[in-house]
Every structure is written in structure tokens, then in C-alpha cells.
Motif scaffolding. Structure first.
Motif: not given
Length: 423
Positions: A4-7, A9-10, A215-216, A219, A222-223
């Protein structure tokens, strides 16, 4: 499996809308290529599945088992693709789904050679995975689309499916000749095309769908701020998603029931494979090509009016099919064209309703669950279609299908009235 993309990346995507827009365009481009291939695989197989079943079993009454088998298989595949996407992303879920469909098509060729109806039913069950995956791919275009562009994003996936889907039935006769040249039964030929197309679609998705759009999107969700669509516990669906599911199920029941028995009806009247392929290609073209107009209409006119239009159009399709003289290829083509357009209206409107009502982290699970219901509805329609036609004739089957479809009109009108009422 993809990570999954990291924080970080998000945050990068969240801070740069142009980056998200670029990824959305790339995603749609990959979906376009995979859907052209998937459409060809779907259409080639579905055109001859009932005919091959009737040939191997010696009974037209059992030909409806073909649709029942591949739609039941697509139900299981929809569930598995949805759950795989939830866990690993669209790339893995869709890629594996198309690969399974390709394997099923190869087994169908073996069943035709062996003359085995049970093996053919198993093959069509697995082949249904490709059908479910082709439908699930429409959601990939909505992962990063803005709410006012979701209908248009669905339309891109569907209209490009038509490029392959229209070609598929018209390749039935040439592929039959290829199969005969290889010493195989002619009706096995279209499944050779299906196997190659589905496996190529799987390769495109597994190789090129990077970064994974779902997945993007998860993420980014979530941000960002709290989603407009509330999270629901367990397997409950929000009211909008439930109504969208009803729209898609009823349109699928009608479309599969009438479409499945049309080749059998035409074959009984003495029409050849070329005529059958022409009518089915018109039908499949009208399932997908109107998407260029339908998507924007769903975004601008609204989900509910277009869903109601689906019910009315499908009723008209059943009526025209019921009154078409046996030898009238033109009227049968008109009826199947209306059947495709009605399905298109219902699928895009229902899909947009589902996406609107479901928060991003829960969408693949909800989408997979709903597509299971759609596939089961199609399985029921396909299984019943042969029996209904045996009892009431093709005209009776067509009218019954139209009556089922028009039930969605009061459902969506009632939903709209309740949604507009004060809390």
C-alpha cells in the motif's frame, strides 16, 4: 503482492491534484486496453455457449444451463475479485480474475472435443470469472474520479468494452473455420479466441496498472476529511447502494434471460451462425457504445431518472421481441438493440449510485457483494429462460423479461421521494 502507498506517498498525492489527475488518466488508458480484450473474450464465448450446450446435450431445453453456469461462476468470481481488491488492490484482483476466465475457456475447448456436457458446465463456471472481472473493471475508473465525473468514468470502461464485444460475435464463424482446420468442433473456435483475449487482458493489468488506483484512493481517503458516505458495519449497504443494486439486478435478469435464448430461437427458425452473430453483435454494441452519452447523462440528469429510463427501455425491448415475426432479422436486431441500451442505462446509473453511497475503504467489498447479487440474478434468469421459452415460447419469455425490468421504476421513484423528504 503490491504494498500500500506510504503515508508520505498519500500526502504527495493529496497535495498535488494534478498528480492524481495524471494517475486517473493512466488508469483509464490501461482499463481501455484490458476492456477491449475482455469484451472480445466475453462476446465470443457467450454467443455460442447455449448453442454448444444444446449440441452436446441434444436438447434445446437444456441450453439455458449455459447461462446459469457462467453467471453462477461470475457470482463467485465477483465476490473473490472484490475481496482480493480490498486486500491487495485492483491490479491483483482484476488480473487474477481474467486469468481464471482464460483457463475456463481452454477447458471449454476440451469439453467440446470430449463431447462432455458436465465438463462444459465446469468450464463455463470458470469462464464466468472473465465476465465478472470485465464488469468489475468499470469500478477501477471510479476510484480516483470526482463525484461529478463518476458516470463518465464508468462509461469509458464500458464503451471500450464494445470495441472487442462487437468484434467477438462476428469472429464466431471465422474462428469456427479455424477450429475445424485444427480438427476441433467448430463451436470450440470462439473459446480459443476467448482464452487468448482473457489471458492477454490479465497480462496488461498485472503489468501496467501501477500505481494501483484503489490503493491510492484508500490512502487519500485516510488522509482527507470524514467521508460523505458513512461507514456501515458488517455487510449492510447504505440505502443508495441497495437501490443501485436492485437496479443492476433487475436489468441483468431481463438482459440475460432474453439474450441467452435469442440464438436458440434463431437457430430453430433456420438462421445461420452469421445471422446469429450479427444480431448478438448489435445487442452487445448497444450494451456498451451508448456509454459515451449515458455516462454524462447520469452525471447531469441524475441517477434516478436514468434508472427509470432503463426499466422503460427494457419493457420496450421485450414487447418488440414478442411481436417480431420469426423470419424478421431486422425486428429481432431492434429488440436486442433496445435490450442492450436498457441494460446500459441501468448498469451505469446503478454503479454511480453504489459508488456515491459507499466510502472509499469499503467500496471493493460492497462492489463485489453487489456484483454477486447481479450475477446470481443473471444465473436465475438464464436458468429459467429455457424453461419459460419451452412453456410460453420466445414471445412469452420476452414479455416476461420486460415485465420484470419495469419493476425497477417504482423502486427508484420511491427511493427518490424518501431521499427528498425532510429527515
Amino acid at each position: 503482492m503490491p504494498s500500500r502507498p506510504s503515508a508520505a506517498d498519500a500526502e504527495r498525492y493529496a497535495a498535488d491534484p494534478a498528480l492524481v489527475a495524471s494517475l486517473q488518466r493512466r488508469t483509464l488508458a490501461v482499463v481501455v486496453v484490458s476492456q477491449v480484450l475482455g469484451g472480445a473474450g466475453f462476446a465470443a464465448g457467450v454467443t455460442v455457449a447455449a448453442l454448444l450446450t444444446a449440441q452436446l446435450s441434444g436438447s434445446d431445453g437444456l441450453s439455458g444451463l449455459a447461462a446459469a453456469s457462467f453467471t453462477l461462476g461470475s457470482a463467485l468470481a465477483a465476490f473473490l475479485v472484490g475481496r482480493s481488491t480490498q486486500r491487495w488492490g485492483r491490479r491483483t484482483g482484476l488480473g487474477l480474475g481474467f486469468a481464471a476466465g482464460g483457463v475456463g475457456a481452454m477447458v471449454a475447448v476440451a469439453a467440446a472435443v470430449a463431447g462432455s456436457v458436465p465438463l462444459l458446465m465446469v468450464a463455463l463456471f470458470v469462464y464466468g470469472s472473465g465476465i465478472a472481472t470485465s464488469l468489475q473493471a468499470r469500478y477501477a475508473g471510479t476510484d480516483l474520479a470526482t463525484p461529478d465525473r463518476r458516470g463518465a468514468a464508468v462509461s469509458v470502461a464500458l464503451v471500450t468494452t464494445a470495441l472487442g464485444a462487437v468484434a467477438g460475435p462476428n469472429l464466431v464463424e471465422p474462428m469456427g473455420a479455424v477450429a475445424a482446420g485444427l480438427g476441433l468442433p467448430p463451436l470450440a473456435g470462439p473459446f480459443l479466441l476467448t482464452a487468448g483475449a482473457y489471458l492477454a487482458a490479465a497480462a496488461v493489468l498485472l503489468t501496467l496498472l501501477r500505481p494501483d488506483p484503489y490503493l491510492v484512493a484508500a490512502a487519500l481517503d485516510a488522509q482527507g476529511p470524514a467521508p460523505a458516505a458513512p461507514a456501515l458495519a458488517g455487510t449492510r449497504l447504505a440505502p443508495g447502494a441497495a437501490v443501485g443494486a436492485v437496479v443492476m439486478v433487475l436489468t441483468q435478469v431481463t438482459m440475460v434471460g432474453i439474450m441467452t435464448m435469442t440464438p436458440v430461437h434463431m437457430h430453430t427458425l433456420g438462421h445461420g451462425l452469421a445471422a446469429v452473430g450479427l444480431v448478438i453483435s448489435v445487442h452487445i454494441g448497444c450494451m456498451y457504445l451508448p456509454s459515451l452519452v449515458t455516462g454524462p447523462l447520469v452525471d447531469r440528469v441524475g441517477r434516478v431518472p436514468m434508472a427509470a429510463a432503463a426499466g422503460v427501455t427494457l419493457l420496450a425491448a421485450g414487447a418488440v421481441a414478442a411481436v417480431a415475426p420469426g423470419g424478421s432479422l431486422g425486428l429481432l436486431a431492434v429488440a436486442l438493440a433496445l435490450l442492450g441500451v436498457g441494460w446500459n442505462f441501468g448498469l451505469i446509473a446503478g454503479t454511480a449510485m453504489v459508488v456515491d453511497a459507499t466510502p472509499a475503504p469499503e467500496r471493493p467489498r460492497a462492489q463485489g457483494t453487489i456484483d454477486v447479487l447481479v450475477a446470481l440474478g443473471g444465473a436465475g434468469g438464464g436458468a429459467a429462460s429455457g424453461l419459460v421459452m419451452a412453456g410460453l415460447g420466445y414471445g412469452g419469455l420476452a414479455l416476461a423479461g420486460g415485465a420484470v425490468a419495469v419493476l425497477l421504476v417504482p423502486v427508484v421513484v420511491r427511493y427518490r421521494a424518501r431521499a427528498a423528504a425532510p429527515a
